[in-house]
Motif scaffolding. Structure first.
Motif, PDB file in Angstrom:
ATOM      1  N   MET A 276       0.815  -1.219   0.000  1.00  0.00           N
ATOM      2  CA  MET A 276       0.000   0.000   0.000  1.00  0.00           C
ATOM      3  C   MET A 276       0.852   1.276   0.000  1.00  0.00           C
ATOM      4  O   MET A 276       0.292   2.371  -0.063  1.00  0.00           O
ATOM      5  CB  MET A 276      -0.928   0.014   1.217  1.00  0.00           C
TER       6      MET A 276
ATOM      7  N   LYS B 223      -0.097   4.666  -1.535  1.00  0.00           N
ATOM      8  CA  LYS B 223      -1.515   4.585  -1.911  1.00  0.00           C
ATOM      9  C   LYS B 223      -2.371   4.862  -0.691  1.00  0.00           C
ATOM     10  O   LYS B 223      -1.998   4.532   0.428  1.00  0.00           O
ATOM     11  CB  LYS B 223      -1.876   3.191  -2.432  1.00  0.00           C
ATOM     12  N   LYS B 224      -3.535   5.420  -0.947  1.00  0.00           N
ATOM     13  CA  LYS B 224      -4.559   5.534   0.081  1.00  0.00           C
ATOM     14  C   LYS B 224      -5.545   4.392  -0.138  1.00  0.00           C
ATOM     15  O   LYS B 224      -5.645   3.853  -1.243  1.00  0.00           O
ATOM     16  CB  LYS B 224      -5.276   6.878  -0.028  1.00  0.00           C
TER      17      LYS B 224
ATOM     18  N   ASP C 196      -7.755   4.647  -3.072  1.00  0.00           N
ATOM     19  CA  ASP C 196      -7.125   4.450  -4.384  1.00  0.00           C
ATOM     20  C   ASP C 196      -7.416   3.053  -4.934  1.00  0.00           C
ATOM     21  O   ASP C 196      -7.354   2.837  -6.147  1.00  0.00           O
ATOM     22  CB  ASP C 196      -5.604   4.641  -4.290  1.00  0.00           C
TER      23      ASP C 196
END
Length: 181
Positions: free
Chosen positions: A83, A86-87, A90
């Motif tokens: 991850m 990234k959120k 996303d």
């Protein structure tokens, strides 16, 4: 038909014939899925888990023989690394999982995870984390959403991170209906 009519001995014989004669791995994996469901229907949870592990090996999903808390922590860290940058939201824009072997792995984990929860609880979080990892790497699938939600519970229970766990659960609800098939 023999599984649906609770003729489990007949189902086992038929499953063995298909397993021994199937030319395609996907055909064998379908048999594993049916056998896992049959073990669950007979309340043979450990057999279901063992069958699931055998099927997952065929698609390259490795699980430790005797999983412990360190295995779970390592898997969570690996997921956090996936991850990186990234959120959670996303993940909505991930492509659809197209690889039929990865889809089979997701179905096998989903069908066998309830047996693992009862018969081998130490492996349960690893199964869910594998689902999340497969989704992040290969795209969202119809079973990604329950995997994300349960991962949120693992984060809350295992790490005490209520906010992050809540975000995973909320995301899984938001994803419902977006991913089909």
């Amino acid at each position: 038909v023999s599984y649906l009519s609770a003729r489990f001995d007949e189902m086992q014989r038929n499953a063995s014939i298909v397993e021994n004669n199937a030319k395609e791995l996907l055909d064998k994996l379908r048999v594993f899925e049916i056998k896992i469901a049959a073990y669950l229907a007979q309340n043979k949870m450990l057999e279901g888990v063992n069958n699931m592990r055998e099927a997952l090996k065929l698609v390259g999903v490795k699980l430790p023989q005797k999983p412990g808390k360190l295995n779970v922590l390592a898997a969570i860290i690996k997921t956090k690394l996936l991850m990186r940058g990234k959120k959670i939201d996303d993940l909505k824009s991930l492509n659809r999982m197209e690889d039929p072997y990865k889809q089979a792995a997701m179905r096998i984990i989903a069908s066998g995870s309830s047996a693992a929860y009862y018969a081998m609880p130490s492996i349960f979080p690893l199964l869910i984390i594998k689902m999340v990892g497969l989704s992040i790497k290969y795209g969202n699938y119809r079973l990604s959403s329950p995997g994300y939600c349960t991962y949120g519970l693992i984060i809350i229970r295992g790490l005490g991170d209520i906010n992050n766990g809540y975000q995973w659960g909320k995301f899984s609800l938001d994803l419902q209906g977006i991913v089909e098939g």
